[in-house]
Design an enzyme around this catalytic site. Structure first.
Site, PDB file in Angstrom:
ATOM      1  N   ARG A  53       0.855  -1.191   0.000  1.00  0.00           N
ATOM      2  CA  ARG A  53       0.000   0.000   0.000  1.00  0.00           C
ATOM      3  C   ARG A  53       0.892   1.242   0.000  1.00  0.00           C
ATOM      4  O   ARG A  53       1.915   1.251   0.676  1.00  0.00           O
ATOM      5  CB  ARG A  53      -0.832  -0.078   1.279  1.00  0.00           C
ATOM      6  CG  ARG A  53      -1.837   0.986   1.455  1.00  0.00           C
ATOM      7  CD  ARG A  53      -2.782   0.609   2.580  1.00  0.00           C
ATOM      8  NE  ARG A  53      -3.783  -0.368   2.141  1.00  0.00           N
ATOM      9  CZ  ARG A  53      -4.929  -0.595   2.769  1.00  0.00           C
ATOM     10  NH1 ARG A  53      -5.216   0.043   3.874  1.00  0.00           N
ATOM     11  NH2 ARG A  53      -5.801  -1.473   2.311  1.00  0.00           N
ATOM     12  N   LYS A  89       2.510  -7.907   4.679  1.00  0.00           N
ATOM     13  CA  LYS A  89       2.033  -6.683   4.016  1.00  0.00           C
ATOM     14  C   LYS A  89       3.187  -5.693   3.985  1.00  0.00           C
ATOM     15  O   LYS A  89       4.105  -5.776   4.808  1.00  0.00           O
ATOM     16  CB  LYS A  89       0.861  -6.085   4.809  1.00  0.00           C
ATOM     17  CG  LYS A  89      -0.035  -5.191   4.019  1.00  0.00           C
ATOM     18  CD  LYS A  89      -1.135  -5.955   3.300  1.00  0.00           C
ATOM     19  CE  LYS A  89      -1.986  -5.060   2.433  1.00  0.00           C
ATOM     20  NZ  LYS A  89      -3.062  -5.784   1.769  1.00  0.00           N
ATOM     21  N   GLY A 189     -21.699  -0.052  -4.710  1.00  0.00           N
ATOM     22  CA  GLY A 189     -20.422   0.019  -5.420  1.00  0.00           C
ATOM     23  C   GLY A 189     -20.435  -0.820  -6.687  1.00  0.00           C
ATOM     24  O   GLY A 189     -20.493  -2.045  -6.627  1.00  0.00           O
ATOM     25  N   GLY A 191     -17.993  -0.896  -9.018  1.00  0.00           N
ATOM     26  CA  GLY A 191     -16.637  -0.765  -9.554  1.00  0.00           C
ATOM     27  C   GLY A 191     -16.205  -2.061 -10.215  1.00  0.00           C
ATOM     28  O   GLY A 191     -17.027  -2.785 -10.777  1.00  0.00           O
ATOM     29  N   LYS A 192     -14.918  -2.352 -10.124  1.00  0.00           N
ATOM     30  CA  LYS A 192     -14.374  -3.519 -10.824  1.00  0.00           C
ATOM     31  C   LYS A 192     -15.067  -4.810 -10.388  1.00  0.00           C
ATOM     32  O   LYS A 192     -15.390  -5.658 -11.205  1.00  0.00           O
ATOM     33  CB  LYS A 192     -12.860  -3.617 -10.572  1.00  0.00           C
ATOM     34  CG  LYS A 192     -12.070  -2.476 -11.203  1.00  0.00           C
ATOM     35  CD  LYS A 192     -10.593  -2.643 -11.045  1.00  0.00           C
ATOM     36  CE  LYS A 192     -10.096  -2.428  -9.641  1.00  0.00           C
ATOM     37  NZ  LYS A 192     -10.261  -1.063  -9.093  1.00  0.00           N
ATOM     38  N   GLY A 194     -18.028  -5.001  -8.092  1.00  0.00           N
ATOM     39  CA  GLY A 194     -19.487  -4.866  -7.980  1.00  0.00           C
ATOM     40  C   GLY A 194     -20.190  -4.918  -9.323  1.00  0.00           C
ATOM     41  O   GLY A 194     -21.269  -5.512  -9.441  1.00  0.00           O
ATOM     42  N   ALA A 252     -18.035  -1.599  -2.038  1.00  0.00           N
ATOM     43  CA  ALA A 252     -17.415  -0.280  -2.194  1.00  0.00           C
ATOM     44  C   ALA A 252     -16.300  -0.081  -1.169  1.00  0.00           C
ATOM     45  O   ALA A 252     -15.133   0.003  -1.525  1.00  0.00           O
ATOM     46  CB  ALA A 252     -18.461   0.821  -2.081  1.00  0.00           C
ATOM     47  N   PHE A 253     -16.664  -0.015   0.107  1.00  0.00           N
ATOM     48  CA  PHE A 253     -15.657   0.270   1.138  1.00  0.00           C
ATOM     49  C   PHE A 253     -16.059  -0.395   2.453  1.00  0.00           C
ATOM     50  O   PHE A 253     -17.176  -0.908   2.588  1.00  0.00           O
ATOM     51  CB  PHE A 253     -15.491   1.788   1.329  1.00  0.00           C
ATOM     52  CG  PHE A 253     -16.790   2.521   1.440  1.00  0.00           C
ATOM     53  CD1 PHE A 253     -17.435   2.612   2.652  1.00  0.00           C
ATOM     54  CD2 PHE A 253     -17.389   3.082   0.317  1.00  0.00           C
ATOM     55  CE1 PHE A 253     -18.647   3.266   2.758  1.00  0.00           C
ATOM     56  CE2 PHE A 253     -18.603   3.742   0.416  1.00  0.00           C
ATOM     57  CZ  PHE A 253     -19.235   3.835   1.641  1.00  0.00           C
TER      58      PHE A 253
HETATM   59  P1  NAD Z   1     -13.355  -0.037  -7.221  1.00  0.00           P
HETATM   60  O1  NAD Z   1     -12.597   1.136  -6.729  1.00  0.00           O
HETATM   61  O2  NAD Z   1     -13.170  -0.480  -8.628  1.00  0.00           O
HETATM   62  O3  NAD Z   1     -14.933   0.143  -6.985  1.00  0.00           O
HETATM   63  C1  NAD Z   1     -15.486   0.789  -5.886  1.00  0.00           C
HETATM   64  C2  NAD Z   1     -16.789   1.429  -6.355  1.00  0.00           C
HETATM   65  O4  NAD Z   1     -17.435   1.992  -5.213  1.00  0.00           O
HETATM   66  C3  NAD Z   1     -16.577   2.549  -7.360  1.00  0.00           C
HETATM   67  O5  NAD Z   1     -17.414   2.366  -8.484  1.00  0.00           O
HETATM   68  C4  NAD Z   1     -16.960   3.794  -6.571  1.00  0.00           C
HETATM   69  O6  NAD Z   1     -17.518   4.834  -7.392  1.00  0.00           O
HETATM   70  C5  NAD Z   1     -17.975   3.228  -5.607  1.00  0.00           C
HETATM   71  N1  NAD Z   1     -18.201   4.072  -4.448  1.00  0.00           N
HETATM   72  C6  NAD Z   1     -17.316   4.871  -3.796  1.00  0.00           C
HETATM   73  N2  NAD Z   1     -17.928   5.535  -2.816  1.00  0.00           N
HETATM   74  C7  NAD Z   1     -19.216   5.155  -2.825  1.00  0.00           C
HETATM   75  C8  NAD Z   1     -20.353   5.498  -2.047  1.00  0.00           C
HETATM   76  N3  NAD Z   1     -20.281   6.380  -1.053  1.00  0.00           N
HETATM   77  N4  NAD Z   1     -21.530   4.900  -2.329  1.00  0.00           N
HETATM   78  C9  NAD Z   1     -21.619   4.000  -3.340  1.00  0.00           C
HETATM   79  N5  NAD Z   1     -20.579   3.643  -4.110  1.00  0.00           N
HETATM   80  C10 NAD Z   1     -19.393   4.223  -3.864  1.00  0.00           C
HETATM   81  O7  NAD Z   1     -12.968  -1.222  -6.205  1.00  0.00           O
HETATM   82  P2  NAD Z   1     -13.105  -2.783  -6.447  1.00  0.00           P
HETATM   83  O8  NAD Z   1     -11.826  -3.333  -6.935  1.00  0.00           O
HETATM   84  O9  NAD Z   1     -14.363  -3.073  -7.173  1.00  0.00           O
HETATM   85  O10 NAD Z   1     -13.257  -3.285  -4.939  1.00  0.00           O
HETATM   86  C11 NAD Z   1     -14.445  -3.103  -4.208  1.00  0.00           C
HETATM   87  C12 NAD Z   1     -14.241  -3.544  -2.769  1.00  0.00           C
HETATM   88  O11 NAD Z   1     -13.817  -4.914  -2.746  1.00  0.00           O
HETATM   89  C13 NAD Z   1     -13.129  -2.762  -2.040  1.00  0.00           C
HETATM   90  O12 NAD Z   1     -13.470  -2.674  -0.664  1.00  0.00           O
HETATM   91  C14 NAD Z   1     -11.903  -3.679  -2.182  1.00  0.00           C
HETATM   92  O13 NAD Z   1     -10.979  -3.472  -1.144  1.00  0.00           O
HETATM   93  C15 NAD Z   1     -12.548  -5.038  -2.091  1.00  0.00           C
HETATM   94  N6  NAD Z   1     -11.755  -6.090  -2.755  1.00  0.00           N
HETATM   95  C16 NAD Z   1     -11.470  -6.010  -4.086  1.00  0.00           C
HETATM   96  C17 NAD Z   1     -10.707  -7.020  -4.681  1.00  0.00           C
HETATM   97  C18 NAD Z   1     -10.381  -6.978  -6.153  1.00  0.00           C
HETATM   98  O14 NAD Z   1      -9.936  -8.000  -6.692  1.00  0.00           O
HETATM   99  N7  NAD Z   1     -10.572  -5.867  -6.844  1.00  0.00           N
HETATM  100  C19 NAD Z   1     -10.262  -8.113  -3.920  1.00  0.00           C
HETATM  101  C20 NAD Z   1     -10.593  -8.174  -2.557  1.00  0.00           C
HETATM  102  C21 NAD Z   1     -11.346  -7.150  -1.981  1.00  0.00           C
END
Ligand code: NAD
Length: 379
Positions: A53, A89, A189, A191-192, A194, A252-253
């Site tokens: 990180r 980490k 969320g 994102g990638k 969701g 999302a978070f």
């Molecule tokens: P990302 O950043 O691609 O997607 C996050 C999404 O959440 C974005 O579309 C963003 O606009 C949205 N968002 C932000 N604030 C928001 C709010 N207040 N209300 C609604 N939506 C909101 O992240 P990701 O890679 O899709 O990961 C999502 C979660 O899964 C994170 O917590 C990440 O740590 C966890 N995660 C991801 C992976 C992975 O392979 N990418 C693996 C393990 C855990």
């Protein structure tokens, strides 16, 4: 390049903070401006693995606390995913928007290499796959690099698949069937991860409520739903917690399961990819009291970890997707144990991981003088 020499007073404080951590490495390279900390929590199951990180931490203490907490979490995550890695980490102290250079990541790679296979790392918040192409020039202990460099590429694909297996296992316990269709899911969320979960749920015939601050993502999933004849309703702000639906899917978070939101929830299960969904561990008890099934996040979101760990054997997508399916059985086992012992699912998940480590510890003591670790193939 030299290792930071802390004062005696600092050393005592750091060792006090280590608790069960095995090793902490402070890295300092004035030539590139690299300041980093690597923490190795537990190597019972194999060399430590954990992302790196990058954040503009305000103090060294803040960086240290983060790396200690996150590396411990990785021990449990690796045990749950049944990969041959322990928990570790790294954190780089710096502003990702300003302080990144190829030379800084090469210096970081040299520090990782100095651990001689005890620590493997890759991207996390504030770092990207491109950064680790530079680090990989200095060490073989980098995972999660682009496909063109022999890595597995986008890890959100297996992560999303893991969420789908998590939803199936949870539906089986709550609704008596692992069918995803004819249920209402709230996805926070798009994102990638969701977005991919939303696509797969729509294709299974589910109805969705979605919440994202990114309008484009919402419009895109609504367009996709229209093509499939599905139904997507947008919700905004805190409305996401009080929708009358079947399952809440946080993608999302973290920290979204807390005193305020638990009161609002009307769902029967919480299953999503977001890390650290429970603000505090006792929020698992509050969910249990309310009769809401909680799928421990670090089991559900392990697909990405399974993918990067697979690079050790030469990445194979078929193998990764097959292994990701074990999230279904692991969760069912955790749910069953939680019910038998009348404990929360997060407590059951932690016990499940600790048992895996204890079992391996016994095997390690038998084999330790003869077995050549598999990960040597990488060196
Ligand atoms: P990302 O950043 O691609 O997607 C996050 C999404 O959440 C974005 O579309 C963003 O606009 C949205 N968002 C932000 N604030 C928001 C709010 N207040 N209300 C609604 N939506 C909101 O992240 P990701 O890679 O899709 O990961 C999502 C979660 O899964 C994170 O917590 C990440 O740590 C966890 N995660 C991801 C992976 C992975 O392979 N990418 C693996 C393990 C855990």
């Amino acid at each position: 390049m030299n290792t930071i020499q802390p004062s005696l007073e600092t050393t005592a404080t750091v060792i006090d903070k280590m608790h069960e951590h095995q090793q902490i490495v402070f890295c300092n390279d004035p030539a590139t401006g690299l300041k980093a900390i690597i923490a190795i929590h537990n190597t019972t199951l194999g060399p430590a693995l954990g992302g790196c990180r990058m954040r503009p931490y305000r103090t060294m203490d803040e960086a240290l606390e983060d790396v200690l907490r996150l590396s411990k979490g990785m021990t449990y995550k690796c045990a749950a995913a049944d990969v041959d890695f322990g928990g570790g980490k790294a954190v780089i102290i710096g502003d990702p928007a300003r302080d990144k250079t190829p030379a800084l990541f090469r210096a970081f790679g040299q520090f990782v290499d100095s651990l001689n296979g005890r620590f493997y790392t890759g991207t996390d918040m504030g770092t990207s796959m491109d950064d680790f192409i530079h680090a990989a020039k200095e060490t073989n202990c980098i995972v999660g690099i682009p496909e063109a460099y022999g890595g597995g590429g986008d890890s959100s694909i297996p992560t999303a698949l893991g969420v789908i297996y998590g939803l199936k296992a949870s539906n089986k316990v709550v609704f008596g069937t692992d069918n995803l269709s004819h249920k209402k899911y709230i996805i926070q969320g798009l994102g990638k991860v969701g977005y991919k979960v939303a696509e797969q749920l729509l294709e299974s015939g589910a109805d969705l409520y979605v919440s994202d601050i990114n309008e484009e993502a919402v419009k895109a999933i609504q367009k996709h739903a229209k093509q499939l004849g599905g139904n997507v309703v947008r919700v905004t702000g805190d409305e996401v917690y009080s929708v009358d639906a079947d399952v809440f899917v946080p993608c999302a978070f973290g920290g979204i399961i807390n005193d305020e939101t638990i009161d609002l929830l009307k769902v029967k299960a919480v299953v999503g990819s977001a890390n650290n969904q429970l603000l505090m561990e006792n929020h698992g008890e509050a969910l249990k009291r309310k009769g809401i099934l909680y799928a421990p996040d670090y089991i559900v979101n392990a697909g990405g970890l399974i993918q990067v760990a697979d690079e050790l054997y030469g990445y194979n997508q078929e193998r990764v997707l097959a292994k990701t399916s074990s999230i279904y059985t692991s969760l069912l086992e955790v749910y069953k144990q939680a019910e038998l012992d009348n404990i929360t699912t997060i407590q059951a998940a932690n016990r499940f991981c600790e048992k895996r480590m204890e079992d391996r510890q016994r095997q390690n003591s038998f084999f330790s003088h003869t077995k050549r670790p598999k990960w040597d193939i990488c060196k």
